[in-house]
Each structure stands twice: as structure tokens, then as C-alpha cells.
Scaffold this motif. Sequence first.
Motif, PDB file in Angstrom:
ATOM      1  N   GLU A 121      33.630 -17.295  -4.838  1.00 59.62           N
ATOM      2  CA  GLU A 121      34.265 -18.305  -5.673  1.00 59.62           C
ATOM      3  C   GLU A 121      35.008 -19.462  -4.852  1.00 59.62           C
ATOM      4  O   GLU A 121      35.005 -20.628  -5.135  1.00 59.62           O
ATOM      5  N   ALA A 122      35.400 -19.212  -3.582  1.00 61.88           N
ATOM      6  CA  ALA A 122      36.146 -20.098  -2.932  1.00 61.88           C
ATOM      7  C   ALA A 122      35.225 -21.156  -2.271  1.00 61.88           C
ATOM      8  O   ALA A 122      35.337 -22.223  -2.148  1.00 61.88           O
ATOM      9  N   GLN A 123      34.124 -20.430  -1.818  1.00 60.25           N
ATOM     10  CA  GLN A 123      32.525 -21.169  -1.387  1.00 60.25           C
ATOM     11  C   GLN A 123      32.114 -22.114  -2.578  1.00 60.25           C
ATOM     12  O   GLN A 123      31.832 -23.283  -2.259  1.00 60.25           O
ATOM     13  N   SER A 124      32.061 -21.609  -3.785  1.00 63.11           N
ATOM     14  CA  SER A 124      31.652 -22.359  -4.863  1.00 63.11           C
ATOM     15  C   SER A 124      32.465 -23.637  -5.171  1.00 63.11           C
ATOM     16  O   SER A 124      32.193 -24.616  -5.356  1.00 63.11           O
ATOM     17  N   ALA A 125      33.885 -23.275  -5.024  1.00 55.25           N
ATOM     18  CA  ALA A 125      34.843 -24.199  -5.468  1.00 55.25           C
ATOM     19  C   ALA A 125      34.856 -25.303  -4.299  1.00 55.25           C
ATOM     20  O   ALA A 125      34.790 -26.594  -4.679  1.00 55.25           O
ATOM     21  N   ALA A 126      34.701 -24.831  -3.044  1.00 53.45           N
ATOM     22  CA  ALA A 126      34.450 -25.824  -1.859  1.00 53.45           C
ATOM     23  C   ALA A 126      33.312 -26.902  -2.297  1.00 53.45           C
ATOM     24  O   ALA A 126      33.281 -28.119  -2.078  1.00 53.45           O
ATOM     25  N   MET A 127      32.226 -26.133  -2.626  1.00 55.68           N
ATOM     26  CA  MET A 127      30.783 -26.902  -2.775  1.00 55.68           C
ATOM     27  C   MET A 127      31.059 -27.925  -4.167  1.00 55.68           C
ATOM     28  O   MET A 127      30.728 -28.995  -3.973  1.00 55.68           O
ATOM     29  N   GLN A 128      31.775 -27.427  -5.053  1.00 56.71           N
ATOM     30  CA  GLN A 128      32.135 -28.297  -6.259  1.00 56.71           C
ATOM     31  C   GLN A 128      32.784 -29.445  -5.949  1.00 56.71           C
ATOM     32  O   GLN A 128      32.728 -30.617  -6.047  1.00 56.71           O
ATOM     33  N   LYS A 129      33.977 -29.351  -5.058  1.00 56.38           N
ATOM     34  CA  LYS A 129      34.781 -30.300  -4.689  1.00 56.38           C
ATOM     35  C   LYS A 129      33.810 -31.504  -3.806  1.00 56.38           C
ATOM     36  O   LYS A 129      34.210 -32.742  -3.990  1.00 56.38           O
ATOM     37  N   GLU A 130      32.963 -30.850  -2.744  1.00 52.77           N
ATOM     38  CA  GLU A 130      32.212 -31.613  -2.251  1.00 52.77           C
ATOM     39  C   GLU A 130      31.350 -32.709  -3.108  1.00 52.77           C
ATOM     40  O   GLU A 130      31.161 -33.715  -2.950  1.00 52.77           O
ATOM     41  N   ALA A 131      30.788 -32.272  -4.111  1.00 52.80           N
ATOM     42  CA  ALA A 131      30.222 -32.764  -4.973  1.00 52.80           C
ATOM     43  C   ALA A 131      30.850 -33.808  -5.710  1.00 52.80           C
ATOM     44  O   ALA A 131      30.308 -35.009  -6.217  1.00 52.80           O
ATOM     45  N   GLN A 132      31.932 -33.493  -6.332  1.00 51.90           N
ATOM     46  CA  GLN A 132      32.743 -34.451  -6.950  1.00 51.90           C
ATOM     47  C   GLN A 132      33.152 -35.612  -5.883  1.00 51.90           C
ATOM     48  O   GLN A 132      33.070 -36.915  -6.544  1.00 51.90           O
ATOM     49  N   GLU A 133      33.408 -35.364  -4.732  1.00 48.93           N
ATOM     50  CA  GLU A 133      33.854 -36.416  -3.823  1.00 48.93           C
ATOM     51  C   GLU A 133      32.599 -37.503  -3.523  1.00 48.93           C
ATOM     52  O   GLU A 133      32.733 -38.672  -3.836  1.00 48.93           O
ATOM     53  N   LYS A 134      31.314 -36.750  -3.499  1.00 48.22           N
ATOM     54  CA  LYS A 134      30.082 -37.527  -3.202  1.00 48.22           C
ATOM     55  C   LYS A 134      29.872 -38.560  -4.771  1.00 48.22           C
ATOM     56  O   LYS A 134      29.189 -39.250  -4.414  1.00 48.22           O
ATOM     57  N   TYR A 135      30.155 -37.806  -5.807  1.00 49.31           N
ATOM     58  CA  TYR A 135      29.749 -38.416  -6.925  1.00 49.31           C
ATOM     59  C   TYR A 135      30.847 -39.674  -7.034  1.00 49.31           C
ATOM     60  O   TYR A 135      30.304 -40.639  -7.685  1.00 49.31           O
TER      61      TYR A 135
ATOM     62  N   LYS B 249      22.897 -42.448  -1.925  1.00 47.13           N
ATOM     63  CA  LYS B 249      24.094 -41.690  -2.303  1.00 47.13           C
ATOM     64  C   LYS B 249      23.580 -40.801  -3.678  1.00 47.13           C
ATOM     65  O   LYS B 249      24.244 -39.807  -3.783  1.00 47.13           O
ATOM     66  N   GLN B 250      22.663 -41.258  -4.467  1.00 47.79           N
ATOM     67  CA  GLN B 250      22.412 -40.801  -5.525  1.00 47.79           C
ATOM     68  C   GLN B 250      21.408 -39.214  -5.322  1.00 47.79           C
ATOM     69  O   GLN B 250      21.767 -38.132  -5.977  1.00 47.79           O
ATOM     70  N   ASP B 251      20.769 -39.678  -4.380  1.00 46.03           N
ATOM     71  CA  ASP B 251      19.825 -38.397  -3.771  1.00 46.03           C
ATOM     72  C   ASP B 251      20.870 -37.356  -3.101  1.00 46.03           C
ATOM     73  O   ASP B 251      20.625 -36.291  -3.201  1.00 46.03           O
ATOM     74  N   GLU B 252      21.841 -37.933  -2.639  1.00 46.84           N
ATOM     75  CA  GLU B 252      22.823 -36.718  -1.883  1.00 46.84           C
ATOM     76  C   GLU B 252      23.489 -35.918  -2.891  1.00 46.84           C
ATOM     77  O   GLU B 252      23.653 -34.855  -2.777  1.00 46.84           O
ATOM     78  N   VAL B 253      24.047 -36.735  -3.919  1.00 50.65           N
ATOM     79  CA  VAL B 253      24.635 -36.124  -5.036  1.00 50.65           C
ATOM     80  C   VAL B 253      23.672 -35.148  -5.731  1.00 50.65           C
ATOM     81  O   VAL B 253      24.039 -34.236  -6.049  1.00 50.65           O
ATOM     82  N   GLN B 254      22.576 -35.483  -6.062  1.00 51.13           N
ATOM     83  CA  GLN B 254      21.455 -34.442  -6.565  1.00 51.13           C
ATOM     84  C   GLN B 254      21.275 -33.434  -5.727  1.00 51.13           C
ATOM     85  O   GLN B 254      21.102 -32.226  -6.234  1.00 51.13           O
ATOM     86  N   SER B 255      21.284 -33.478  -4.321  1.00 55.06           N
ATOM     87  CA  SER B 255      20.857 -32.536  -3.411  1.00 55.06           C
ATOM     88  C   SER B 255      22.091 -31.588  -3.315  1.00 55.06           C
ATOM     89  O   SER B 255      21.846 -29.996  -3.428  1.00 55.06           O
ATOM     90  N   ILE B 256      23.418 -32.053  -3.427  1.00 59.25           N
ATOM     91  CA  ILE B 256      24.462 -31.095  -3.561  1.00 59.25           C
ATOM     92  C   ILE B 256      24.351 -30.387  -4.883  1.00 59.25           C
ATOM     93  O   ILE B 256      24.847 -29.116  -4.773  1.00 59.25           O
ATOM     94  N   GLN B 257      24.068 -30.960  -5.764  1.00 60.69           N
ATOM     95  CA  GLN B 257      24.072 -30.076  -7.259  1.00 60.69           C
ATOM     96  C   GLN B 257      23.015 -29.141  -7.110  1.00 60.69           C
ATOM     97  O   GLN B 257      23.080 -28.089  -7.756  1.00 60.69           O
ATOM     98  N   GLU B 258      21.954 -29.291  -6.723  1.00 64.76           N
ATOM     99  CA  GLU B 258      20.839 -28.327  -6.590  1.00 64.76           C
ATOM    100  C   GLU B 258      21.312 -27.302  -5.491  1.00 64.76           C
ATOM    101  O   GLU B 258      20.942 -25.841  -5.705  1.00 64.76           O
TER     102      GLU B 258
END
Length: 180
Positions: free
Chosen positions: A65-79, A99-108
Amino acid sequence: MNNFKSKTNMRNFFKVIVFCSVLFAGGLSAQTLKFGHVELQTLIQAMPENLTARANFEKVQASLEAQSAAMQKEAQEKYKEFIALSQTKDANEALVKAKQDEVQSIQERIQTFNQTAEESLRKEQDKQFQPVIEKARKAISDVAKEQGLIYVFEANNLYYHSEQSIDLTPLVKAKLGIVK
């Protein structure tokens, strides 16, 4: 005379067969069929091994869950970066697309991680709790044999059980050394 002996032997043989049949049938009817029931969840929850398994499972779950939260935070910052960049008047189209591709990549990556994490949690749950369940089942089996039972049912899945059905839960707890 020989014929008479054979008829007598045959009669005696049939008497022995009838006598044995009556004895066997009487023995079966005198034997009572014994059934038991157990509350498996109550039993497992009372086992000390269950607490250890639960703690180990929760550690793995918290880590994922901590790893998932960190990834979500990174995605929000990139967005946020993507939105800020795309709203500037002199935004470079290539940078906005990157930047758009980077956001999509993080979401994937997040989606793949979450799927992998779910599978990992299922495996961890099996790894942690299967030995507890097996220990409980063995104790139930041992107690059932000691009590001379022919079947043991899960109490929570029964619509009715007679007072003649033996509740094995306290006996199995005692076998496992559970005091409460």
C-alpha cells in the motif's frame, strides 16, 4: 447314512451363518452413529499462530500500500506538471506531448503494479494462513477420532444440529492448548 451326515453338516453350517448374521446385525444396530460440529473460524481466530500470520500478512499489505501511495503521489505530481505546462501560452508541443506520455506511462505502471500486488497478496495470504488452517484441521481430525465420530460438520453452515451432535470447538481448543 453318508447323505444324512451331509444334511446335518449343512444344517449346522446354516445355523452358524444365521447366528453370525444375527450377531453382526445386532452389533450394527447397537452401534450409534456419532456426529460432531465445530466453529472453524472461531477456532482459527483463537489460535496464536493466526495472530502471527495476520501480523505478517499485514506487514506485506502495508508495504504494498505504501508503494502504491508513492506511485500515486508521483502520478499526481507529473499530472500537475503536465497541466501547468499545457496551460502556458508559449508551451512547446513536443514537451507537452512528452509530459502527457510520461503521465500515461506512470498510470500504466500503477495499474500493472496494483494487479501484481493483488496477486502477491493472495499468495501471501495462502502462505501465511494455510499452515494455521492445516493445524486446525489436523486437531479436529484427531479429536474426532478420539471421540469416535464418523463426520464433523462446520457449525456455521448448518441449519440444524441435534443436541446429540458433539461440539468439538472446546475440545479442539484444548487439544491445541488454547485456554480462552
